[in-house]
Design a protein around this motif. Structure first.
Motif, short mmCIF file in Angstrom:
data_model
loop_
_atom_site.label_atom_id
_atom_site.label_comp_id
_atom_site.label_asym_id
_atom_site.label_seq_id
_atom_site.Cartn_x
_atom_site.Cartn_y
_atom_site.Cartn_z
N ALA A 116 47.38 41.33 46.54
CA ALA A 116 47.71 40.50 45.38
C ALA A 116 47.26 41.17 44.08
CB ALA A 116 47.08 39.12 45.51
N LEU A 117 46.09 41.78 44.10
CA LEU A 117 45.58 42.47 42.92
C LEU A 117 46.50 43.63 42.53
CD1 LEU A 117 43.07 42.37 41.02
CD2 LEU A 117 42.00 44.03 42.55
N GLU A 118 46.92 44.40 43.52
CA GLU A 118 47.83 45.53 43.27
C GLU A 118 49.19 45.02 42.80
OE1 GLU A 118 49.52 49.26 42.82
OE2 GLU A 118 47.40 48.77 43.04
N ARG A 119 49.68 43.93 43.40
CA ARG A 119 50.97 43.37 42.97
C ARG A 119 50.93 42.93 41.51
NH1 ARG A 119 52.19 40.36 48.43
NH2 ARG A 119 53.53 41.96 49.35
N ALA A 120 49.84 42.30 41.11
CA ALA A 120 49.70 41.85 39.73
C ALA A 120 49.66 43.05 38.78
CB ALA A 120 48.44 41.00 39.57
N ALA A 121 48.95 44.09 39.17
CA ALA A 121 48.88 45.29 38.33
C ALA A 121 50.24 45.98 38.24
CB ALA A 121 47.82 46.25 38.87
N TRP A 122 50.96 46.05 39.35
CA TRP A 122 52.27 46.69 39.36
C TRP A 122 53.24 45.89 38.49
CZ3 TRP A 122 54.75 50.87 39.48
CH2 TRP A 122 56.09 50.95 39.83
N SER A 123 53.18 44.58 38.59
CA SER A 123 54.03 43.73 37.76
C SER A 123 53.71 43.94 36.28
CB SER A 123 53.83 42.27 38.15
OG SER A 123 54.60 41.43 37.33
N ALA A 124 52.43 44.00 35.96
CA ALA A 124 52.03 44.22 34.57
C ALA A 124 52.49 45.60 34.09
CB ALA A 124 50.52 44.09 34.43
N ALA A 125 52.40 46.59 34.95
CA ALA A 125 52.86 47.94 34.58
C ALA A 125 54.36 47.94 34.31
CB ALA A 125 52.51 48.94 35.67
N GLN A 126 55.10 47.19 35.12
CA GLN A 126 56.55 47.12 34.95
C GLN A 126 56.95 46.48 33.62
OE1 GLN A 126 57.85 49.13 36.89
NE2 GLN A 126 58.77 48.10 38.61
N THR A 127 56.13 45.55 33.15
CA THR A 127 56.45 44.85 31.90
C THR A 127 55.73 45.44 30.70
OG1 THR A 127 54.70 43.20 32.28
CG2 THR A 127 56.90 42.67 33.11
N GLY A 128 54.93 46.47 30.93
CA GLY A 128 54.23 47.12 29.83
C GLY A 128 52.99 46.38 29.37
N THR A 129 52.45 45.50 30.22
CA THR A 129 51.29 44.72 29.83
C THR A 129 50.02 45.07 30.61
OG1 THR A 129 51.91 42.94 31.37
CG2 THR A 129 52.73 42.78 29.09
N LEU A 130 50.07 46.12 31.41
CA LEU A 130 48.90 46.53 32.19
C LEU A 130 47.80 47.00 31.23
CD1 LEU A 130 47.69 47.14 35.03
CD2 LEU A 130 48.55 49.47 34.73
N THR A 131 46.62 46.45 31.42
CA THR A 131 45.49 46.84 30.58
C THR A 131 44.61 47.84 31.33
OG1 THR A 131 44.04 45.08 31.37
CG2 THR A 131 45.47 44.57 29.49
N ALA A 132 43.80 48.55 30.59
CA ALA A 132 42.86 49.49 31.21
C ALA A 132 41.88 48.74 32.10
CB ALA A 132 42.12 50.28 30.14
N ASP A 133 41.45 47.56 31.68
CA ASP A 133 40.53 46.76 32.50
C ASP A 133 41.17 46.34 33.82
OD1 ASP A 133 38.49 46.95 30.63
OD2 ASP A 133 38.88 44.98 29.75
N GLN A 134 42.44 45.96 33.77
CA GLN A 134 43.14 45.56 34.99
C GLN A 134 43.30 46.75 35.93
OE1 GLN A 134 47.09 43.96 34.38
NE2 GLN A 134 47.06 42.87 36.34
N ALA A 135 43.68 47.89 35.40
CA ALA A 135 43.82 49.09 36.21
C ALA A 135 42.48 49.51 36.81
CB ALA A 135 44.40 50.23 35.36
N ALA A 136 41.42 49.41 36.02
CA ALA A 136 40.09 49.77 36.52
C ALA A 136 39.64 48.81 37.61
CB ALA A 136 39.09 49.76 35.36
N ALA A 137 39.98 47.54 37.49
CA ALA A 137 39.61 46.56 38.51
C ALA A 137 40.30 46.87 39.84
CB ALA A 137 39.97 45.15 38.05
N VAL A 138 41.57 47.26 39.78
CA VAL A 138 42.29 47.62 41.00
C VAL A 138 41.66 48.87 41.61
CG1 VAL A 138 44.49 48.40 41.96
CG2 VAL A 138 44.45 46.57 40.26
N GLN A 139 41.39 49.86 40.80
CA GLN A 139 40.80 51.10 41.29
C GLN A 139 39.44 50.84 41.94
OE1 GLN A 139 42.40 54.07 41.27
NE2 GLN A 139 40.73 54.81 42.53
N ALA A 140 38.62 50.02 41.31
CA ALA A 140 37.31 49.69 41.87
C ALA A 140 37.45 48.95 43.19
CB ALA A 140 36.51 48.86 40.87
N ALA A 141 38.41 48.03 43.27
CA ALA A 141 38.63 47.27 44.50
C ALA A 141 39.12 48.17 45.63
CB ALA A 141 39.61 46.13 44.25
N VAL A 142 40.01 49.10 45.33
CA VAL A 142 40.50 50.03 46.34
C VAL A 142 39.37 50.93 46.82
CG1 VAL A 142 42.02 52.02 46.75
CG2 VAL A 142 42.89 50.01 45.55
#
Length: 69
Positions: free
Chosen positions: A12-38
């Protein structure tokens, strides 16, 4: 690539980040949260972080390939 059993929260975390990336709304904090979780998941599961990240991206971005595998 080995099959990895990802927790639904991580997917779900990756899906939210991918969706945000697709719409141009992905933030550095969101990307960092996914990376930390992975990274944390990979360490806990005893799998290579790169393999975990690529497997997760495949599930989210190409579900049709995952179902066929």
């Amino acid at each position: 690539m080995a099959s990895i059993d990802f927790p639904s929260a991580l997917i779900a975390l990756e899906r939210a980040a991918w969706s945000a990336a697709q719409t141009g709304t992905l933030t550095a904090d969101q990307a960092a949260a996914v990376q930390a979780a992975v990274t944390a998941f990979a360490a806990e599961a005893g799998v290579d972080r790169y393999e975990a990240e690529m497997g997760l991206k495949r599930i989210v971005r190409h579900p049709e390939l995952t179902e066929a595998a």
